[in-house]
Design a protein around this motif. Sequence first.
Motif, short mmCIF file in Angstrom:
data_model
loop_
_atom_site.label_atom_id
_atom_site.label_comp_id
_atom_site.label_asym_id
_atom_site.label_seq_id
_atom_site.Cartn_x
_atom_site.Cartn_y
_atom_site.Cartn_z
N HIS A 104 27.71 -28.53 -81.22
CA HIS A 104 27.41 -28.94 -79.18
C HIS A 104 26.34 -28.80 -78.73
CE1 HIS A 104 29.66 -26.16 -77.77
NE2 HIS A 104 30.36 -26.31 -78.74
N LEU A 105 25.74 -29.26 -78.04
CA LEU A 105 24.83 -28.95 -77.41
C LEU A 105 25.38 -28.30 -75.94
CD1 LEU A 105 22.64 -32.54 -75.55
CD2 LEU A 105 21.87 -30.32 -77.73
N ILE A 106 24.87 -26.44 -75.80
CA ILE A 106 25.31 -25.58 -74.91
C ILE A 106 24.08 -25.12 -73.73
CG2 ILE A 106 24.51 -23.81 -76.71
CD1 ILE A 106 26.90 -23.03 -75.11
N GLY A 107 24.64 -24.89 -72.90
CA GLY A 107 23.19 -24.88 -71.66
C GLY A 107 24.45 -23.77 -70.60
N ILE A 108 23.73 -24.79 -69.12
CA ILE A 108 24.53 -24.23 -68.02
C ILE A 108 26.07 -24.75 -68.50
CG2 ILE A 108 25.29 -24.98 -65.72
CD1 ILE A 108 22.32 -24.83 -65.21
N GLY A 115 23.78 -34.94 -74.98
CA GLY A 115 24.57 -35.82 -76.00
C GLY A 115 24.97 -37.23 -76.43
N TYR A 116 24.40 -37.99 -75.59
CA TYR A 116 24.21 -39.70 -76.01
C TYR A 116 24.01 -39.92 -74.58
CZ TYR A 116 27.01 -39.28 -80.37
OH TYR A 116 27.80 -38.69 -81.50
N GLY A 117 23.35 -41.23 -74.63
CA GLY A 117 23.07 -42.02 -72.97
C GLY A 117 21.87 -42.99 -73.82
N VAL A 118 21.65 -43.29 -72.75
CA VAL A 118 20.42 -44.40 -72.54
C VAL A 118 19.34 -44.00 -73.79
CG1 VAL A 118 18.25 -45.90 -72.31
CG2 VAL A 118 20.65 -45.63 -71.20
N GLY A 119 18.89 -45.00 -75.31
CA GLY A 119 17.52 -44.10 -75.53
C GLY A 119 17.89 -43.03 -76.92
N PHE A 120 19.02 -42.96 -76.24
CA PHE A 120 20.25 -41.88 -77.80
C PHE A 120 20.42 -42.72 -78.96
CE2 PHE A 120 20.04 -38.64 -74.33
CZ PHE A 120 18.33 -37.80 -74.46
N THR A 134 26.10 -35.50 -80.52
CA THR A 134 25.25 -36.18 -80.50
C THR A 134 24.60 -36.41 -81.88
OG1 THR A 134 23.56 -35.44 -79.47
CG2 THR A 134 24.28 -33.52 -80.63
N ALA A 135 24.00 -37.25 -81.61
CA ALA A 135 23.62 -37.61 -82.92
C ALA A 135 22.06 -37.93 -82.94
CB ALA A 135 23.92 -39.30 -83.56
N ARG A 136 21.36 -36.94 -82.29
CA ARG A 136 19.64 -36.67 -81.48
C ARG A 136 19.78 -36.01 -82.75
NH1 ARG A 136 19.46 -34.95 -75.90
NH2 ARG A 136 17.35 -34.97 -76.29
N VAL A 137 17.61 -36.66 -82.75
CA VAL A 137 17.24 -36.25 -83.49
C VAL A 137 16.75 -34.79 -82.84
CG1 VAL A 137 14.45 -35.90 -84.46
CG2 VAL A 137 16.07 -37.90 -84.80
N LEU A 138 16.84 -33.55 -83.45
CA LEU A 138 16.59 -32.30 -82.45
C LEU A 138 15.37 -32.10 -82.45
CD1 LEU A 138 18.10 -29.72 -85.89
CD2 LEU A 138 19.08 -30.92 -83.44
N THR A 145 25.34 -25.65 -80.92
CA THR A 145 26.23 -24.80 -81.91
C THR A 145 26.51 -25.13 -83.48
OG1 THR A 145 28.10 -25.66 -81.30
CG2 THR A 145 27.49 -23.55 -79.63
N VAL A 146 26.54 -24.16 -83.85
CA VAL A 146 25.81 -24.52 -85.37
C VAL A 146 27.73 -23.85 -85.72
CG1 VAL A 146 25.60 -24.23 -87.90
CG2 VAL A 146 23.54 -24.82 -85.99
N GLU A 147 29.04 -25.07 -85.95
CA GLU A 147 30.08 -24.60 -86.16
C GLU A 147 30.88 -25.19 -87.50
OE1 GLU A 147 32.52 -25.44 -83.13
OE2 GLU A 147 31.07 -26.01 -81.45
N PRO A 148 30.36 -25.11 -88.92
CA PRO A 148 31.60 -25.49 -89.24
C PRO A 148 32.48 -24.85 -90.19
CG PRO A 148 30.04 -23.91 -90.38
CD PRO A 148 29.20 -24.37 -89.09
N GLY A 149 33.49 -26.26 -89.84
CA GLY A 149 34.72 -25.74 -90.68
C GLY A 149 35.68 -26.33 -91.68
N CYS A 150 36.32 -24.95 -92.16
CA CYS A 150 37.42 -25.95 -93.07
C CYS A 150 39.11 -25.75 -92.95
CB CYS A 150 37.05 -25.67 -94.54
SG CYS A 150 38.18 -26.14 -96.08
N TYR A 151 39.62 -26.44 -92.94
CA TYR A 151 41.03 -26.78 -92.19
C TYR A 151 41.68 -27.10 -93.05
CZ TYR A 151 38.19 -25.80 -88.29
OH TYR A 151 37.03 -25.65 -87.48
#
Length: 248
Positions: A104-108, A115-120, A134-138, A145-151
């Motif tokens: 996910h995007l991270i900031g304040i 993540g999602y919105g008009v035009g995204f 989010t499904a955006r282009v970087l 964050t990059v957080e893969p997991g296996c459960y």
Amino acid sequence: MSDGDLLLFDMGCEYYRYGSDITCSWPVNGRFTKDQALIYTAVLDAHSSVIAAMKPGVSWPDMHTLAYRRILSGLKMGGLLQGDVDGMIAADIGGLFMPHGLGHLIGIDTHDVGGYGVGFPPRIQRPGYKSLRTARVLEEGMIITVEPGCYFNPVLLLPALENPQHSKYLVKDAIMRFMKMGGVRIEDNVVVTADGSLSLTDVPRTVQEIEAVMAGKAWPFAGIQGVSVAETQNSIAGVPDAPGVAVV
């Protein structure tokens, strides 16, 4: 916590009101079992592969697919899965082991806006993908964050073992052996640069690094334990003038 358990801790702190979000998965007794190391290494492969592939213009859902591909390949090599990895991805086997989004995007805000919105791009309605924040282009300057997991979640895996679409890829006896393990997640905070990416997270990541630190070794290794920064899994360690990073 008991001897032989894995501890997954998802945590962070604020720096001048900006958030962080870091996940580590460590063995309680300081030593990975063979099975724990197998799963951890598969997730670390996904984690490292995604960070290496990130750059402006790359689709975040494509990075999610890459994480699935590396985790599923690792599980196949370990004898938990069988068959074609592309077929597994098409059958949404990845979502059985990593039902959450890649990051996910991270900031304040820890889970920041945008993540999602008009035009995204819209949310993708597939297992796992629908949990992407989010499904955006970087774009250059994004921090994500990059957080893969296996459960090993019986709520997901036990029904899958009875579903012919899924069970043909699952090695039941092997998966049942792992069912009490819980899971592994590895999370870094990563900035998208002009031509790639840089992890802002400096913690032990490989099995060898974790076991060494839990045995009492200092971190970072460079200049202290005779291990060069280049030999670690951390991209920010050794970057001159990186804030908050001790370079020795």
